[in-house]
Each structure stands twice: as C-alpha cells, then as structure tokens.
Scaffold this motif. Structure first.
Motif, PDB file in Angstrom:
ATOM      1  N   UNK A   1      57.785  19.402  40.737  1.00 43.23           N
ATOM      2  CA  UNK A   1      59.232  19.627  40.621  1.00 43.23           C
ATOM      3  C   UNK A   1      59.756  19.161  39.263  1.00 43.23           C
ATOM      4  N   UNK A   2      59.307  17.984  38.830  1.00 44.70           N
ATOM      5  CA  UNK A   2      59.764  17.454  37.548  1.00 44.70           C
ATOM      6  C   UNK A   2      59.296  18.352  36.396  1.00 44.70           C
ATOM      7  N   UNK A   3      58.060  18.851  36.478  1.00 50.05           N
ATOM      8  CA  UNK A   3      57.548  19.734  35.429  1.00 50.05           C
ATOM      9  C   UNK A   3      58.362  21.020  35.364  1.00 50.05           C
ATOM     10  N   UNK A   4      58.695  21.575  36.533  1.00 48.63           N
ATOM     11  CA  UNK A   4      59.504  22.792  36.557  1.00 48.63           C
ATOM     12  C   UNK A   4      60.892  22.535  35.984  1.00 48.63           C
ATOM     13  N   UNK A   5      61.461  21.369  36.316  1.00 49.02           N
ATOM     14  CA  UNK A   5      62.786  21.031  35.806  1.00 49.02           C
ATOM     15  C   UNK A   5      62.762  20.870  34.289  1.00 49.02           C
ATOM     16  N   UNK A   6      61.764  20.169  33.766  1.00 54.11           N
ATOM     17  CA  UNK A   6      61.680  19.984  32.319  1.00 54.11           C
ATOM     18  C   UNK A   6      61.431  21.307  31.607  1.00 54.11           C
TER      19      UNK A   6
END
Length: 707
Positions: free
Chosen positions: A536-541
């Motif tokens: 999720x964090x990778x997609x957000x970044x």
C-alpha cells in the motif's frame, strides 16, 4: 606543507614562517641583483644552467621530502663568483625546482623555498669568506672554508625545512630533522669537496672541468637514488615479514584455542581487554605491542598440557593442577627463541603471579611482577569469570566485584581501577539469556513480542523508509551484530511477496555467525507481516511521484514545484526561468509531435546543463524553471552551456531558420527577493526582457533578409 591553494589551512605559526621567509627571499634577491658587479658572465651563465638542471633532478627521500644536487653548484658559485652570484644561481635553480612539473606547483612552497635558499646561501657564503678572507688564501684555508660552508648550507636548509614541516603539522621539529635529514649530511660534505675541487683547479679550462664535474654530479645523484630505492625495498620487505610473523602467531593462537575446548575464544578476548587497559594507561606504543603479544601467547604453554586435563569439566586433582600450573613456565620456554623487539616472555611467565606474592611460579609480588603480567592477570581472570556468559549483566557485575575484592592481594589496584573505568566500552554486551529449560518458551514469547511491536510500528508507518527502519530495528534488537536492509524489488535475500509477486527483499548479514533455521523462519514471518502494508505504501508513493512529474518530459510539474518551494523556504537559492523561442512556429510548421520532441530534448539539456540543481521543473507549455544552490557565476556558465546545447542540437537543425532557441532569466534569494515568489517574478521579468531583445534582433534579421 599543504595542498595547492590552501595557505589558509596552515597553522598560524606556519603562515607567519612562510611570510617571514618570503620577505627574506625578496629582499635578498633584490639586494643580490642591485649589488651584482662585473663578473665572468660565461662562467656565471654556465652555473645558472647547471643549477637549473640539478635543481630539477631531485632524489625522493624516505620520509617523502626530496634532495637536489643544486648545493654543489651553489657552493661553486659562492666560492668562485661571490655570495651575490651564488644567491642568483640558487634562486634560478629553486624556481625551476618549485615550478616544474606545473601540476605540483604550490605558490607558498615557492615563496618559502626562495627565502630559504637566499638565507642558506648568505650564511654559507659568510662562513666561507669568513674563513678564506680573499681569493688569494692558502689551499688548506679554502678547503676548510668549503667544508664549513657545506655544513652551514646543510644545517640551514635541513633545519628550515624541518621547521616549516613541523609547524605545518604540529610535529617535533627536532624529531623531523633527526629522522629525515640527519642521514643526508654526508652528501652535503661531498658537495663541499666537489665545489673545492672545481674552485681550486678552475682556470682557462673551465668548460673541460665542467665536463668532468657534471658526470660526477650525475653519478652521485644516481647512486644516492639507487641507495634510497634499495632502502625502500628493505623497508617493504621488513613490513611483509612483520605481517607474515603476525599471521603465524595468529595461526598458532588458533591451535591453542582449539586445544582447550573449555575456553573457546578466550585468547582473543584477553588480548582485546589487555590492549584496552594498556591504551587507557597511556603506555608507549612499544609497551602496548608487548602486552598485546604476551596476551596473544600467554596460554601457549597449554600445548604441552595433556588434552584430557584441558577438556576436563569438573575440578582438577592435585596432580592435574600441578601439571596445569606448569604452563606459564612452558610458555616462556617455548617463545624464548622468538626474537621479539620487546619483552614478552617475562609477562607470560608471570601472568599467574599474585600482587601479594602468593602466586606462581616464582612468588613475585608488587611491582616486581612485570607490568604486562599484571595487566594480563586482570584481563585473564575477568574473562575466566565471564566466558560464555557475557550476555548476563549480573555475571559481568560479579566479575568486576571479584576484581575489586582481589585488588591489592591478587591484582594491581591501579590496573583494577583502570579496567573498572573502561570495561563497559570494551566488553561486547548481549541480550539477557535464559536457561536451557526456558529456551524454547522464551524464543516463542520473544517472536510474539516482536510481531506485536512490528504491528504497532506498521500502524504508524506511512513511507517505505519508515517500514524499513521498523524492520531493521526489530531484527537488530533480536539478533545483535546484524546488518539489515530492506530494498524494493528483487535482490539477494529473503523476498517480501504480495499476490505472488516479489515487491521487496530483506537482506540480513551477520559476520560473526550465519543465521540458523529458527532465525530465518522468524524473518520470513516478518516479511509476510509487512507485505500488505508495504504494498500500500509503495502504491501511495508511486501515485505521489506521478502526481508531481510531467508525463511528457519526466521533469517535475507545478505540483512538484509547490512541494519543493515549501522545503526551500528560508534558503539562499537561485531561480532560472526558461522560455522557448519560436516554439509556436515549430508547432505550426512541423506539427505538435515535433514540438513535443523538441520539449523532450530541451528537458534533457536542462538536466545535463544544470546537473547539480535542486529541482528542474516544467511549468507548462514551453516554460521551464530551475532551482539551484550554485553561485551566480556558475549558473551563468550553465545558462550559456544550456543555450549552446539547444541551438546546436542536430535534432533542432530544421528550426534554425525560425531562430529557434531559449531565453533565460536569473534571480537569487536574498539578492533579488526575500522568498521564492518574489524571486520567480524577478526572474520572469529578466527572462521576458531577454526574449524582447531577442525578438528585436530577430526582426532586424528578417528585415535585412527582405531588403
């Protein structure tokens, strides 16, 4: 003395010395020119030529300084033509010696060298003429004068160089002179003898005499260089032998350590503790090396002890103890034939002596026990108490208490005090361990606790860096002395998978020992735990990056500019605004694909020209902006380079008739504004002023073409 252009980096005393020598050099050189009277100019210029040649031919000394053969030529000039002629000859040689090769030229070294040569020649000239008196003196007087002049020349040059080097590096001037220049004294005496021979026999056959002296000078230069090279090779060979000796000792220690299964790693730890104590006591380097060597070999006598005694886990019988107590004497006997440059055998022999005199093998007491043995006694007993139990702070404290109780009876009180003050910085601390009965339960409980801590950390993490730090901290706390890394993508290590795809990799390395199966299993559990939040964090970044990037050029967009402007608030920074000239004509005549291609090329040129910029952004259309912390002079150079890149780009050749190019405006904080907004407005005005001038120029060109 210092790297090029770093006179200010020298200590104040060294800078003062350079200034004083510079004034001496200038005054002496000017005085020599003004007082230089009629002389044999053919001989003078011949000596100048020889000074230039010999000044450039330098011999590299062992300590890194150099020695030239100019001294002989200078002494000849002093003895034959006078001190002023000698100063002029010497300065010419020093100029060549300091300037060539140009890549090694350092201005303040030249200033110092000129002052030094002027002062040295003046002193040696005064010494020579003080002994000789006039040119009609007896030959013995001239010989004595030449030798005295050469010695004065040697002392002056060597002491001056030692002084400036010592002041530059805060080192002992006498030690530098003693170690690096004392051994060069014979070469100066030879120079004085050669100068005497030339002055004694020079006459109408000067040219022929020079033909004889020059090969002699070169032979001295070549033989001295070969001698120093052989010394350097001997030094290198000695270093290699020392390394081989240390490797042999280390291998022998491994054999000792392997033989005594009850004290695995004991020798290495005792050496570490002993060296730390010696360094804390501020002993000399020689004494520290002696204690470290004794610690490494203090149990070498155990090679002669039966293995069943060394491997016995219970208490030793009186006979076994008697045999065990032989190992200090046996160890001293074994190494007695090794020629250490410092005392080692005495420390090995006495490392089981007691401070009150009740130890063995000789019952020594107090300061009669060698210092190395007293240090070893503290380190040896401390490790005996804590061996294999360093993970328990209670054990460590018990060992320190035992040393404290034995202070004055078993151990030297001063050494115990030193160890008490440093042991926490020396001993490798580990996490608390439990007994074997609790090991499995403790391991499972610890893993559950780690997962709970990870869940709390993941709830707070909003970036990849925060998740990586949380994983790294947990693994390092669980497995000390590990190097941990979390990288996105597939690399060497344990994969972090999400929906059957590897999105990241956890790498764990422990130099001391490989991870066991239980430890690897725990890391796999951590990888599974973080896979969802990390995805999720990778997609957000990724979405955040795409929202701040211009899709056509790959540069930052206005959103990226707004985010960067907040970070740059309060910083001294420059802004370069860029507008493309005749861009509409390119679109109208060649199509929008050609225009897009031109913008992509211009973006690439921006990256290349402003390679150190903090931000390169496309504002929209054909406008760009660059934020940089470079100085204005550098930025103007980068702007010129950028313009050339755009104009001379082969892909832009069809647009030259349209006067295709770029206009730029430069403004800086705080010179042109207090904040980014004000500086942007200033750069915008300057950019459009440049664009207006370019348009006027273009109109005149078109008008001239029509006419």
């Amino acid at each position: 003395m210092s790297k090029k252009g770093q006179l200010r980096a020298l200590p104040p005393a060294a800078r003062v010395a350079v200034a004083v020598f510079g004034m001496v050099g200038i005054c002496g050189f000017v005085y020599a020119i003004l007082t230089f009277g009629p002389t044999d100019y053919s001989y003078f210029w011949l000596l100048v030529f020889l000074a230039i040649v010999t000044g450039h031919a330098k011999v590299r000394l062992i300590a890194g300084s150099s020695l030239s053969l100019i001294s002989t030529v200078v002494l000849i000039a002093v003895m034959m033509l006078g001190t002023t002629a000698g100063i002029l000859v010497g300065v010419c040689g020093v100029l060549i010696q300091s300037i060539f090769p140009p890549r090694k030229f350092i201005l303040h070294q030249l200033i110092f060298n000129v002052g030094m040569i002027v002062l040295t020649i003046w002193m040696s000239g005064a010494a020579y003429h003080g002994v000789v008196g006039d040119f009609h003196a007896a030959g013995m007087d001239r010989l004595i004068g030449a030798l005295i002049a050469s010695i004065v020349y040697y002392l002056g040059s060597s002491i001056c160089v030692s002084m400036i080097v010592g002041l530059s590096g805060n080192k002992s001037i006498f030690r530098l002179w003693h170690d690096n220049f004392l051994y060069t004294a014979p070469s100066f005496v030879v120079a004085g003898l050669l100068a005497f021979v030339v002055s004694e026999f020079a006459g109408p056959q000067r040219a022929r005499l020079m033909l004889v002296v020059t090969p002699v000078l070169y032979l001295c230069y070549y033989s001295y260089r070969v001698y120093l090279e052989s010394l350097e090779k001997e030094k290198q060979h000695a270093t290699e032998m020392a390394e081989l000796f240390n490797s042999t000792l280390s291998t022998l220690v491994l054999a000792i350590d392997a033989k005594d299964k009850n004290t695995h790693g004991h020798i290495q730890r005792v050496q570490k503790y002993s060296r730390a104590i010696a360094e804390a006591m501020r002993l000399s380097e020689q004494e520290i090396k002696a204690i470290a060597a004794a610690a490494l070999l203090h149990d070498i006598g155990k090679l002669a002890i039966p293995e069943y005694i060394l491997s016995k886990e219970g208490p030793l019988t009186p006979d076994e103890m008697r045999k065990m107590r032989l190992h200090p004497q046996l160890g001293a006997d074994i190494i007695s034939n090794i020629k250490f440059p410092y005392p080692v055998a005495d420390s090995i022999l006495a490392h089981h002596e007691r401070f009150d005199g009740t130890g063995y093998p000789n019952g020594l007491s107090g300061n009669a026990i060698p210092l190395g043995a007293r240090v070893l006694a503290v380190a040896d007993v401390f490790d005996a108490y804590t061996s294999d139990r360093l993970e328990s702070e209670e054990t460590i404290n018990g060992a320190v208490q035992a040393l404290r109780e034995g202070s004055g009876t078993i151990f030297d009180p001063e050494i115990v005090r030193v160890w008490q003050s440093i042991y926490r910085d020396v001993v490798n601390w580990r996490t608390t361990a439990s007994s074997a009965a609790y090991s499995d339960i403790q391991r499972v409980t610890s893993e559950v606790k780690i997962l709970e801590e990870l869940s709390e950390s993941l709830d707070k993490a909003t970036t990849i860096e925060q998740i990586s730090q949380a994983v790294s901290d947990l693994i390092k706390n669980r497995f000390p002395q590990c190097e941990v890394g979390l990288k996105t993508g597939q690399h060497e290590g344990l994969p972090v998978k999400f929906e059957d795809q590897t999105i990241a990799t956890i790498s764990v390395a422990r130099p001391a020992a490989s991870l066991n199966d239980d430890e690897i299993a725990l890391i796999r559990v951590l990888a599974e735990k973080i896979s969802g939040p990390l995805s999720k964090v990778m997609a957000l970044e990724m979405a955040q990056r795409e929202a701040t990037v211009d899709k056509l050029t790959g540069l930052a967009n206005r959103r990226g500019l707004e985010m960067m402007a907040d970070k740059l608030a309060g910083k001294a920074i420059s802004v370069v605004l860029v507008d493309v000239n005749s861009f509409k004509s390119v679109n109208d005549n060649f199509g929008h694909k050609a225009g897009d291609a031109a913008l992509i090329r211009i973006a690439a040129h921006l990256r290349a020209a402003f390679f150190d910029a903090q931000l390169t952004c496309r504002l929209g259309g054909d406008e760009f902006v660059v934020f940089s912390e470079a100085d204005r002079r550098t930025l103007r150079t980068q702007i010129r380079n950028f313009r050339r890149m755009v104009v001379w780009d082969p892909a832009h050749e069809p647009y030259k008739k349209m006067l295709f190019g770029v206009s730029c405006g430069l403004a800086s904080i705080p010179t042109d504004g207090k904040n980014v907004e004000q500086v942007m407005h200033c750069a915008d005005r300057r950019m459009y002023a440049t664009k207006a001038r370019f348009k006027q120029f273009a109109d005149r060109v078109v008008a001239d073409c029509v006419t």
